[in-house]
Write a protein that holds these residues in place. Structure first.
Motif, PDB file in Angstrom:
ATOM      1  N   PRO A  76      -9.082   9.944 -18.978  1.00 14.60           N
ATOM      2  CA  PRO A  76     -10.363  10.461 -18.488  1.00 14.60           C
ATOM      3  C   PRO A  76     -11.432  10.524 -19.586  1.00 14.60           C
ATOM      4  O   PRO A  76     -12.591  10.212 -19.339  1.00 14.60           O
ATOM      5  N   ALA A  77     -11.035  10.894 -20.797  1.00 12.52           N
ATOM      6  CA  ALA A  77     -12.000  10.950 -21.904  1.00 12.52           C
ATOM      7  C   ALA A  77     -12.512   9.551 -22.241  1.00 12.52           C
ATOM      8  O   ALA A  77     -13.711   9.357 -22.484  1.00 12.52           O
ATOM      9  N   GLN A  78     -11.607   8.568 -22.231  1.00 12.82           N
ATOM     10  CA  GLN A  78     -12.027   7.196 -22.515  1.00 12.82           C
ATOM     11  C   GLN A  78     -12.944   6.671 -21.412  1.00 12.82           C
ATOM     12  O   GLN A  78     -13.902   5.959 -21.691  1.00 12.82           O
ATOM     13  N   GLU A  81     -16.328   7.887 -21.990  1.00  9.11           N
ATOM     14  CA  GLU A  81     -16.961   7.072 -23.038  1.00  9.11           C
ATOM     15  C   GLU A  81     -17.461   5.751 -22.462  1.00  9.11           C
ATOM     16  O   GLU A  81     -18.561   5.301 -22.796  1.00  9.11           O
ATOM     17  N   LEU A  82     -16.646   5.142 -21.597  1.00 11.42           N
ATOM     18  CA  LEU A  82     -17.054   3.880 -20.977  1.00 11.42           C
ATOM     19  C   LEU A  82     -18.310   4.093 -20.132  1.00 11.42           C
ATOM     20  O   LEU A  82     -19.241   3.283 -20.192  1.00 11.42           O
ATOM     21  N   GLU A  83     -18.355   5.180 -19.384  1.00 12.02           N
ATOM     22  CA  GLU A  83     -19.551   5.461 -18.579  1.00 12.02           C
ATOM     23  C   GLU A  83     -20.778   5.636 -19.462  1.00 12.02           C
ATOM     24  O   GLU A  83     -21.871   5.171 -19.117  1.00 12.02           O
ATOM     25  N   ALA A  84     -20.611   6.273 -20.609  1.00 11.63           N
ATOM     26  CA  ALA A  84     -21.731   6.437 -21.538  1.00 11.63           C
ATOM     27  C   ALA A  84     -22.194   5.078 -22.054  1.00 11.63           C
ATOM     28  O   ALA A  84     -23.406   4.830 -22.189  1.00 11.63           O
ATOM     29  N   GLU A  85     -21.246   4.184 -22.330  1.00 12.61           N
ATOM     30  CA  GLU A  85     -21.598   2.840 -22.779  1.00 12.61           C
ATOM     31  C   GLU A  85     -22.327   2.077 -21.680  1.00 12.61           C
ATOM     32  O   GLU A  85     -23.311   1.379 -21.945  1.00 12.61           O
ATOM     33  N   LEU A  86     -21.855   2.216 -20.445  1.00 14.44           N
ATOM     34  CA  LEU A  86     -22.503   1.528 -19.332  1.00 14.44           C
ATOM     35  C   LEU A  86     -23.905   2.081 -19.087  1.00 14.44           C
ATOM     36  O   LEU A  86     -24.808   1.340 -18.698  1.00 14.44           O
ATOM     37  N   ALA A  87     -24.098   3.365 -19.335  1.00 15.09           N
ATOM     38  CA  ALA A  87     -25.414   3.980 -19.147  1.00 15.09           C
ATOM     39  C   ALA A  87     -26.437   3.427 -20.140  1.00 15.09           C
ATOM     40  O   ALA A  87     -27.642   3.417 -19.854  1.00 15.09           O
ATOM     41  N   VAL A 122     -10.410  -4.146 -13.564  1.00 12.05           N
ATOM     42  CA  VAL A 122     -11.689  -3.474 -13.830  1.00 12.05           C
ATOM     43  C   VAL A 122     -12.288  -2.999 -12.518  1.00 12.05           C
ATOM     44  O   VAL A 122     -12.796  -1.878 -12.414  1.00 12.05           O
ATOM     45  N   ARG A 123     -12.243  -3.868 -11.484  1.00  8.50           N
ATOM     46  CA  ARG A 123     -12.788  -3.488 -10.178  1.00  8.50           C
ATOM     47  C   ARG A 123     -12.086  -2.248  -9.637  1.00  8.50           C
ATOM     48  O   ARG A 123     -12.733  -1.297  -9.188  1.00  8.50           O
ATOM     49  N   LYS A 124     -10.763  -2.206  -9.720  1.00 13.81           N
ATOM     50  CA  LYS A 124     -10.011  -1.057  -9.221  1.00 13.81           C
ATOM     51  C   LYS A 124     -10.313   0.196 -10.043  1.00 13.81           C
ATOM     52  O   LYS A 124     -10.429   1.294  -9.489  1.00 13.81           O
ATOM     53  N   LEU A 125     -10.437   0.041 -11.345  1.00 18.15           N
ATOM     54  CA  LEU A 125     -10.768   1.165 -12.217  1.00 18.15           C
ATOM     55  C   LEU A 125     -12.101   1.778 -11.814  1.00 18.15           C
ATOM     56  O   LEU A 125     -12.228   2.999 -11.671  1.00 18.15           O
ATOM     57  N   LEU A 126     -13.097   0.933 -11.618  1.00 19.16           N
ATOM     58  CA  LEU A 126     -14.426   1.427 -11.254  1.00 19.16           C
ATOM     59  C   LEU A 126     -14.430   2.056  -9.863  1.00 19.16           C
ATOM     60  O   LEU A 126     -15.023   3.117  -9.657  1.00 19.16           O
ATOM     61  N   ARG A 127     -13.774   1.420  -8.903  1.00 16.78           N
ATOM     62  CA  ARG A 127     -13.719   1.967  -7.544  1.00 16.78           C
ATOM     63  C   ARG A 127     -13.046   3.331  -7.537  1.00 16.78           C
ATOM     64  O   ARG A 127     -13.464   4.241  -6.833  1.00 16.78           O
ATOM     65  N   ARG A 128     -11.991   3.468  -8.322  1.00 11.62           N
ATOM     66  CA  ARG A 128     -11.245   4.722  -8.379  1.00 11.62           C
ATOM     67  C   ARG A 128     -12.117   5.860  -8.907  1.00 11.62           C
ATOM     68  O   ARG A 128     -11.918   7.014  -8.571  1.00 11.62           O
ATOM     69  N   HIS A 129     -13.127   5.525  -9.713  1.00  8.71           N
ATOM     70  CA  HIS A 129     -14.007   6.544 -10.287  1.00  8.71           C
ATOM     71  C   HIS A 129     -15.354   6.626  -9.582  1.00  8.71           C
ATOM     72  O   HIS A 129     -16.308   7.178 -10.123  1.00  8.71           O
ATOM     73  N   GLY A 130     -15.459   6.075  -8.376  1.00  8.41           N
ATOM     74  CA  GLY A 130     -16.657   6.250  -7.572  1.00  8.41           C
ATOM     75  C   GLY A 130     -17.771   5.249  -7.787  1.00  8.41           C
ATOM     76  O   GLY A 130     -18.872   5.439  -7.280  1.00  8.41           O
TER      77      GLY A 130
END
Length: 181
Positions: A76-78, A81-87, A122-130
């Protein structure tokens, strides 16, 4: 019983399924047939057969949920971080435009966390997090696109049917947003 990555089930739904399995175990002890149990619990006979085999081998404890089949590779912490990078946007990571694609997100994960994911992973990872995939409509030259790439945003309107729809003239005039997958 296992559910891969939560099986797409909420915690409440997982508990409901576990209660069904335990109800079936009580009925196994009473000697009821698979067909009767399946009909009463409104599940498939094949599921009841699978549960009965597990029950015969390990008793009622064999029917308890064992949780997800595997753990997500990014913690979850990583992922935060990924969301911050995408932002920061795709341009901040060296691409010419601001569009996030699965391939680009995969490259960021590889560079930042030294992990390799498949495109579908990657698609499943993103879908799982909304996150949802939003594809821009094609517009006449000089018009802005509505959305491009992967973004985390709740749509204000319900999604249209999952088939491609031609953009009607009245929709174009009103500037309605369409989600096309």
């Amino acid at each position: 019983m296992r559910y891969a990555q939560g099986g797409g089930l909420t915690a409440e739904r997982q508990e409901f399924r576990e209660r069904l399995r335990l109800q079936a175990a009580e009925r196994f002890e009473r000697g009821e047939t698979n067909a009767v149990i399946a009909k009463d619990l409104r599940i498939s006979v094949r599921s009841v057969q699978r549960w009965r085999r597990a029950w015969q081998q390990g008793g009622p404890l064999a029917l308890n949920s064992k949780g997800p089949a595997s753990r997500p590779r990014l913690s979850p912490a990583q992922f935060r971080e990924l969301e911050a990078e995408l932002a920061k946007g795709a341009a901040a990571h060296g691409w010419a435009d601001q569009r996030w694609t699965l391939e680009r997100i995969r490259a960021v994960i590889a560079r930042r966390f030294h992990m390799t994911y498949t495109i579908q992973g990657v698609r499943k990872l993103l879908r799982r997090h909304g996150w949802s995939c939003q594809v821009s409509e094609r517009w006449a030259t000089g018009r802005e696109t509505l959305a491009e790439g992967w973004i985390k945003q709740a749509w204000t309107q319900p999604e249209p049917p999952r088939r491609r729809q031609a953009l009607r003239a009245d929709d174009a005039m009103e500037g309605r947003e369409l989600l096309v997958e």
